[in-house]
Design an enzyme around this catalytic site. Structure first.
Site, PDB file in Angstrom:
ATOM      1  N   ARG A 238     -11.825 -15.759  48.883  1.00 17.05           N
ATOM      2  CA  ARG A 238     -13.108 -16.011  48.233  1.00 17.05           C
ATOM      3  C   ARG A 238     -13.881 -16.996  49.101  1.00 17.05           C
ATOM      4  O   ARG A 238     -13.300 -17.952  49.643  1.00 17.05           O
ATOM      5  CB  ARG A 238     -12.924 -16.613  46.830  1.00 17.05           C
ATOM      6  CG  ARG A 238     -12.459 -15.621  45.763  1.00 17.05           C
ATOM      7  CD  ARG A 238     -13.554 -14.606  45.388  1.00 17.05           C
ATOM      8  NE  ARG A 238     -13.115 -13.684  44.351  1.00 17.05           N
ATOM      9  CZ  ARG A 238     -12.597 -12.472  44.552  1.00 17.05           C
ATOM     10  NH1 ARG A 238     -12.457 -12.014  45.793  1.00 17.05           N
ATOM     11  NH2 ARG A 238     -12.266 -11.708  43.546  1.00 17.05           N
ATOM     12  N   GLU A 267     -23.059 -14.630  47.789  1.00 22.64           N
ATOM     13  CA  GLU A 267     -23.048 -13.193  48.079  1.00 22.64           C
ATOM     14  C   GLU A 267     -24.123 -12.504  47.242  1.00 22.64           C
ATOM     15  O   GLU A 267     -24.193 -12.771  46.044  1.00 22.64           O
ATOM     16  CB  GLU A 267     -21.667 -12.613  47.764  1.00 22.64           C
ATOM     17  CG  GLU A 267     -20.573 -13.192  48.665  1.00 22.64           C
ATOM     18  CD  GLU A 267     -19.172 -12.672  48.352  1.00 22.64           C
ATOM     19  OE1 GLU A 267     -19.050 -11.793  47.481  1.00 22.64           O
ATOM     20  OE2 GLU A 267     -18.225 -13.136  48.975  1.00 22.64           O
ATOM     21  N   HIS A 286     -17.985  -8.147  51.706  1.00 23.12           N
ATOM     22  CA  HIS A 286     -16.990  -8.159  50.625  1.00 23.12           C
ATOM     23  C   HIS A 286     -16.468  -6.739  50.343  1.00 23.12           C
ATOM     24  O   HIS A 286     -16.605  -6.220  49.233  1.00 23.12           O
ATOM     25  CB  HIS A 286     -17.564  -8.789  49.342  1.00 23.12           C
ATOM     26  CG  HIS A 286     -16.490  -9.306  48.441  1.00 23.12           C
ATOM     27  ND1 HIS A 286     -16.659 -10.412  47.624  1.00 23.12           N
ATOM     28  CD2 HIS A 286     -15.227  -8.869  48.221  1.00 23.12           C
ATOM     29  CE1 HIS A 286     -15.544 -10.619  46.940  1.00 23.12           C
ATOM     30  NE2 HIS A 286     -14.658  -9.697  47.288  1.00 23.12           N
TER      31      HIS A 286
HETATM   32  P1  NAD Z   1      -1.515 -13.522  44.507  1.00 24.54           P
HETATM   33  O1  NAD Z   1      -1.680 -14.218  43.196  1.00 24.54           O
HETATM   34  O2  NAD Z   1      -0.436 -12.511  44.663  1.00 24.54           O
HETATM   35  O3  NAD Z   1      -1.328 -14.605  45.673  1.00 24.54           O
HETATM   36  C1  NAD Z   1      -1.994 -15.831  45.739  1.00 24.54           C
HETATM   37  C2  NAD Z   1      -1.075 -16.856  46.396  1.00 24.54           C
HETATM   38  O4  NAD Z   1      -1.814 -18.063  46.557  1.00 24.54           O
HETATM   39  C3  NAD Z   1       0.161 -17.198  45.535  1.00 24.54           C
HETATM   40  O5  NAD Z   1       1.336 -17.120  46.313  1.00 24.54           O
HETATM   41  C4  NAD Z   1      -0.099 -18.627  45.077  1.00 24.54           C
HETATM   42  O6  NAD Z   1       1.077 -19.388  44.896  1.00 24.54           O
HETATM   43  C5  NAD Z   1      -0.964 -19.156  46.211  1.00 24.54           C
HETATM   44  N1  NAD Z   1      -1.771 -20.320  45.836  1.00 24.54           N
HETATM   45  C6  NAD Z   1      -2.457 -20.515  44.676  1.00 24.54           C
HETATM   46  N2  NAD Z   1      -3.062 -21.723  44.696  1.00 24.54           N
HETATM   47  C7  NAD Z   1      -2.757 -22.286  45.897  1.00 24.54           C
HETATM   48  C8  NAD Z   1      -3.091 -23.524  46.502  1.00 24.54           C
HETATM   49  N3  NAD Z   1      -3.826 -24.439  45.857  1.00 24.54           N
HETATM   50  N4  NAD Z   1      -2.593 -23.788  47.730  1.00 24.54           N
HETATM   51  C9  NAD Z   1      -1.800 -22.873  48.364  1.00 24.54           C
HETATM   52  N5  NAD Z   1      -1.454 -21.690  47.840  1.00 24.54           N
HETATM   53  C10 NAD Z   1      -1.928 -21.398  46.623  1.00 24.54           C
HETATM   54  O7  NAD Z   1      -2.940 -12.879  44.813  1.00 24.54           O
HETATM   55  P2  NAD Z   1      -3.287 -11.677  45.816  1.00 24.54           P
HETATM   56  O8  NAD Z   1      -3.212 -10.381  45.092  1.00 24.54           O
HETATM   57  O9  NAD Z   1      -2.541 -11.865  47.082  1.00 24.54           O
HETATM   58  O10 NAD Z   1      -4.856 -11.982  46.040  1.00 24.54           O
HETATM   59  C11 NAD Z   1      -5.266 -13.208  46.616  1.00 24.54           C
HETATM   60  C12 NAD Z   1      -6.767 -13.385  46.473  1.00 24.54           C
HETATM   61  O11 NAD Z   1      -7.431 -12.481  47.357  1.00 24.54           O
HETATM   62  C13 NAD Z   1      -7.338 -13.019  45.100  1.00 24.54           C
HETATM   63  O12 NAD Z   1      -7.233 -14.093  44.196  1.00 24.54           O
HETATM   64  C14 NAD Z   1      -8.782 -12.681  45.409  1.00 24.54           C
HETATM   65  O13 NAD Z   1      -9.621 -13.789  45.233  1.00 24.54           O
HETATM   66  C15 NAD Z   1      -8.756 -12.287  46.882  1.00 24.54           C
HETATM   67  N6  NAD Z   1      -9.103 -10.859  47.061  1.00 24.54           N
HETATM   68  C16 NAD Z   1     -10.180 -10.529  47.813  1.00 24.54           C
HETATM   69  C17 NAD Z   1     -10.516  -9.209  48.018  1.00 24.54           C
HETATM   70  C18 NAD Z   1     -11.677  -8.792  48.861  1.00 24.54           C
HETATM   71  O14 NAD Z   1     -12.297  -7.793  48.574  1.00 24.54           O
HETATM   72  N7  NAD Z   1     -12.001  -9.516  49.918  1.00 24.54           N
HETATM   73  C19 NAD Z   1      -9.757  -8.199  47.405  1.00 24.54           C
HETATM   74  C20 NAD Z   1      -8.645  -8.565  46.655  1.00 24.54           C
HETATM   75  C21 NAD Z   1      -8.323  -9.899  46.497  1.00 24.54           C
END
Ligand code: NAD
Length: 335
Positions: A238, A267, A286
């Site tokens: 994000r 965005e 995005h």
């Molecule tokens: P997920 O929940 O499987 O993984 C997130 C990881 O981040 C977890 O391992 C968690 O422990 C870690 N985390 C949380 N807070 C933290 C912090 N303060 N410091 C360090 N690590 C921390 O999620 P995911 O499915 O891998 O998705 C991750 C993110 O990607 C989503 O939340 C979303 O915002 C973003 N995303 C973006 C797109 C895009 O179109 N660009 C698409 C899908 C997801």
């Protein structure tokens, strides 16, 4: 009477078909998201909202929707929803974890490779007609990826998928996460590192944390200065996870070599945003999960999740099972 679901904007056909089998669908067939007022007007008497990450589902929206039982968001990020408030009101939230993991990891890699090998810049160079010397020993030099060091911030679903791909490039891989994943360290051949070490030692840094109060501006001035001058930063998580002003400075002044960004503080990006003037950054709008296959799966999962809740059944993609403490699924049952 069929339950009523409001679909905030145009979605893949498959989602609509599934919803239509069980619900009265109020379909806003528009490419752009609704305005705030449109949204507030539309949700007053609905049992379910099918939304995307562009609609802010905050307290006001949730309170306005007096009949609301379930929110389905076609995203894995849920920073646009007041999850706590919905849960307190016994409103279930379904989302799309898992189905987009590999597609977003592909995109992170596309940005990484494009930034490392200056693909977007080179493409413009050819199209502009600037390619006048067939081959030159010093033309458009980028950086190697093979054998280098990758730092992954956030080793969740997407972070892990990015790590798996890095093995094919024979990379050394560091990760930083609030949860240490010893179980994955051997399996993926990765090493845990505190954030500072990861930033100092990596040639490529890819961010995969959710946006939370703790991750907002996780990467700012200080962190960017720790990185190698030859490093490339990739963000498909994000926008607000990076302090964008600091990043512009870092890219302009050469604290780091380049960046690949799919997400931004604002965005769509403003037309006068200084990032647009920089050659050492690759920008995409995005589209991390934007493949035909994945968007269909996301639409299907969201629709199935909504229907399950409306049937009083537990969906596999339920974000807040604690909502059951307020309103058990058996009491939600309208189908
Ligand atoms: P997920 O929940 O499987 O993984 C997130 C990881 O981040 C977890 O391992 C968690 O422990 C870690 N985390 C949380 N807070 C933290 C912090 N303060 N410091 C360090 N690590 C921390 O999620 P995911 O499915 O891998 O998705 C991750 C993110 O990607 C989503 O939340 C979303 O915002 C973003 N995303 C973006 C797109 C895009 O179109 N660009 C698409 C899908 C997801």
């Amino acid at each position: 009477m069929k339950p009523k679901v409001y679909v905030t904007r145009r979605i893949p056909e498959t989602g609509l078909r599934i919803l239509g089998e069980y619900c009265e669908v109020v379909y806003r067939d528009e490419f752009a998201p609704p305005t705030r007022d449109e949204l507030l007007d539309a949700i007053e008497n609905v049992d379910a909202i099918y939304c995307t990450l562009s609609e802010v589902i905050d307290k006001e929206v949730i309170n306005r929707a007096g009949r609301l039982r379930v929110i389905g968001t076609m995203s894995v990020g849920v920073d646009h929803i007041d999850v706590e408030h919905a849960t307190r009101k016994g409103i279930y939230i379904v989302y799309t974890p898992g189905v987009l993991t590999e597609t977003v990891a592909d995109h992170a890699w596309a940005l990484l490779l494009a930034a490392a090998r200056r693909i977007a810049e080179a493409d413009s160079y050819v199209r502009r007609g600037d390619w006048r010397i067939a081959w030159a020993p010093t033309m458009m030099l980028g950086y190697d990826v093979y054998g280098k060091t990758l730092g992954i911030i956030g080793l969740g679903r997407i972070g892990q998928a990015v790590a798996r791909r890095a093995k094919g490039f024979d990379m050394k891989i560091f990760y930083y996460d609030i949860v240490r994943r010893r179980d994955l360290e051997e399996e993926l051949g990765i090493e845990y590192a505190p954030l500072e070490k990861l930033l100092m030692d990596s040639d490529y840094v890819s961010i995969h944390v959710p946006l939370t109060p703790e991750t907002r501006k996780l990467i700012g001035d200080r962190e960017l200065k720790l990185m190698k001058r030859t490093a490339i930063l990739v963000n498909t998580s994000r926008g607000p996870v990076i302090d964008q002003k600091a990043l512009v400075k870092a890219l302009k002044e050469g604290w780091i070599a380049g960046a690949g960004l799919d997400v931004f503080e604002k965005e769509p990006i403003d037309p006068d945003d200084p990032l647009l003037k920089l050659e050492n950054v690759v920008l995409t709008p995005h589209i991390g999960s934007a493949s035909h296959e994945t968007r269909n799966k996301m639409a299907e999962l969201t629709a199935v999740g909504i229907i399950k809740v409306l049937k009083g059944e537990k969906p596999e993609n339920l974000l807040n099972p604690e909502a059951a403490n307020i309103r058990p699924l058996s009491e939600v049952k309208v189908l």
